[in-house]
Design an enzyme around this catalytic site. Structure first.
Site, PDB file in Angstrom:
ATOM      1  CE  LYS A  97      37.334  39.838  47.649  1.00 60.49           C
ATOM      2  NZ  LYS A  97      36.139  39.115  47.186  1.00 60.49           N
ATOM      3  CD  GLU A 119      40.122  47.574  50.204  1.00 61.47           C
ATOM      4  OE1 GLU A 119      41.211  47.866  50.727  1.00 61.47           O
ATOM      5  OE2 GLU A 119      39.998  46.684  49.329  1.00 61.47           O
ATOM      6  CB  SER A 388      35.132  33.834  42.444  1.00 65.35           C
ATOM      7  OG  SER A 388      33.758  34.156  42.571  1.00 65.35           O
TER       8      SER A 388
HETATM    9  C1  LIG Z   1      35.141  39.655  46.317  1.00 66.35           C
HETATM   10  C2  LIG Z   1      34.582  38.583  45.500  1.00 66.35           C
HETATM   11  C3  LIG Z   1      34.346  38.745  44.119  1.00 66.35           C
HETATM   12  C4  LIG Z   1      34.556  40.033  43.385  1.00 66.35           C
HETATM   13  O1  LIG Z   1      35.857  40.523  43.374  1.00 66.35           O
HETATM   14  P1  LIG Z   1      36.798  40.447  42.096  1.00 66.35           P
HETATM   15  O2  LIG Z   1      37.941  41.335  42.446  1.00 66.35           O
HETATM   16  O3  LIG Z   1      36.021  40.957  40.921  1.00 66.35           O
HETATM   17  O4  LIG Z   1      37.197  39.042  41.903  1.00 66.35           O
HETATM   18  C5  LIG Z   1      33.868  37.655  43.409  1.00 66.35           C
HETATM   19  N1  LIG Z   1      33.593  36.475  44.016  1.00 66.35           N
HETATM   20  C6  LIG Z   1      33.801  36.293  45.333  1.00 66.35           C
HETATM   21  C7  LIG Z   1      33.488  34.971  45.925  1.00 66.35           C
HETATM   22  C8  LIG Z   1      34.292  37.330  46.119  1.00 66.35           C
HETATM   23  O5  LIG Z   1      34.477  37.136  47.433  1.00 66.35           O
END
Ligand SMILES: *Cc1c(COP(=O)(O)O)cnc(C)c1O
Length: 414
Positions: A97, A119, A388
């Site tokens: 993020k 948000e 992610s």
């Molecule tokens: C917020 C988040 C997501 C989902 O958001 P995307 O916009 O689909 O990437 C996925 N993995 C993690 C670790 C997150 O914090």
């Protein structure tokens, strides 16, 4: 392995903010000025050398980029493929993020705005915004549903430590979608000195394209890293889809590569029953939510359905418009993974590689097991999973879910 349908993707700037029929700007008149101003600034600075140099500087020295592309040795053996993880869990803050919040914060400053609002649902985007706000000395205010504040107390505390103010939202279901509504309201009233720092590839144009471009660094790095390691492109890419930012960030620079199959994984939750999952692309229908036309989860009257996933960051009833387009084009295959499967994959990565993934990322990993069987993959097939985020934020949920599973009550339908 068997290959996906592979047409070429016309990758350019979406005209009028449209990806095919999806996207657009379905917002009240008062917001149009702000969106136009933002688009103008974005189009100008994305080309500017000074801006890109500064962005690159903070991504390297502060966020910790480039992140490693790691070849799992034991898990690759177990699965019978070559499994690589793109380690976005190692980005400062613990997830991808920050790639986006640093980019948008730099843009806000170029636009002369010293106040950022955002948000947040689970708190991850709020935290990444608070980090960027502290980094650049910006006044930072976060909208968060009361229900979410209750469930994510530690993230609220972290945001406050970083100097952000957290506004509880008591309207509607008191969760993410209500927080977005409140943030948009604030933006309308304070647009002169305020930038709305949206957290995924959703919302009205230019957010879907701008957030995508800030997350593209994931795929750009993956491309040179895999070419360096394997001297060829991967056979498959896999990422989880909430709003869709980490996935499109990984996918985008491979969409024209005919030999790369691409998979987006949604949260199947406890099963495909209304309110029990967040599988927007796989089970939803088309409509307008938060200023954009895309797939979404709604009932017959067009009321937005609530969602469930064991992964807090996958709980959103909409999805980025470009994903809807990619789905219709057949360029990305979207599928679902249940709470139970994600939890199993999380345990596997812990035990085999010593990495605790976020529950969101565990969805992508879980899908690989299925892919190996269904696509008849072998030891020469290369799969890249976008990890992610890291799972430290999820340990309480994981502990409870495993206890429930051991007690024989299980996690639900699947
Ligand atoms: C917020 C988040 C997501 C989902 O958001 P995307 O916009 O689909 O990437 C996925 N993995 C993690 C670790 C997150 O914090």
């Amino acid at each position: 392995m068997q290959k996906q349908n592979n047409k070429k993707y016309i990758s350019n700037y979406p005209r009028a903010g449209k990806f095919g029929v999806y996207g657009g700007q379905f917002v009240p008149e008062v917001l149009m000025h702000a969106l136009n101003e933002l688009e103008e600034a974005y189009l100008r600075y994305r080309e500017e050398e000074e801006f890109n140099k500064e962005l690159d500087y903070y991504l390297r020295t502060f966020a910790g980029r480039p992140t490693p592309l790691y070849l799992c040795s034991r898990l690759s053996d177990l699965l019978g493929i070559r499994l690589y993880l793109k380690r976005e869990d190692l980005v400062h803050g613990g997830a991808h993020k920050l790639n986006n919040t640093i980019g948008q914060a730099l843009l806000a400053m170029r636009m002369g705005k010293r106040r950022i609002i955002a948000e947040t649902g689970a708190g991850q985007h709020g935290l990444a915004t608070a980090i960027a706000g502290a980094l650049f000395g910006l006044k930072t205010e976060i909208y968060m549903g009361e229900e979410d504040i209750e469930r994510q107390r530690l993230n609220v505390f972290r945001m406050k430590l970083m100097g952000a103010e957290v506004h509880p939202v008591a309207s509607g279901s008191k969760t993410l979608k209500d927080a977005i509504n409140e943030a948009m309201r604030d933006w309308v009233a304070n647009v002169r000195d305020t930038h709305y720092l949206l957290g995924s590839v959703v919302g009205p144009h230019p957010y879907p394209v701008m957030v995508r471009d800030f997350q593209r660094v994931i795929g750009v790095e993956t491309r040179w890293q895999i070419l360096e390691a394997e001297k060829r492109l991967p056979d498959a890419l896999v990422a989880c889809v909430g709003g869709g930012s980490n996935s499109i960030g990984l996918f985008y620079d491979f969409l024209d590569d005919e030999d790369v199959s691409i998979y987006g994984v949604e949260a199947g939750g406890k099963g495909i029953i209304a309110g029990m999952h967040s599988a927007t692309l796989c089970t939803g229908s088309k409509g307008v939510l938060h200023g954009t036309y895309s797939y979404l989860l709604q009932d017959e009257d067009g009321q937005i359905l609530s969602t469930h996933s064991i992964a807090p960051g996958l709980n959103y009833s909409g999805v980025g418009p470009e994903h809807s387009f990619l789905k219709d084009m057949g360029l990305v295959t979207y599928d679902i993974v249940s709470d139970r499967e994600a939890l199993h994959a999380l345990e596997l990565l812990c035990k085999y590689e010593g990495i605790l993934p976020a529950l969101e990322s565990a969805h992508a990993l879980a899908y690989v097991e299925r892919l190996v069987k269904e696509k008849d993959m072998g030891r020469d097939d290369i799969v890249v999973v976008c990890l992610s985020g890291r799972g430290d934020k999820d340990v309480e949920i994981i502990e409870q879910a495993l206890a429930l599973q051991q007690s024989g009550l299980g996690l639900g339908v699947r």
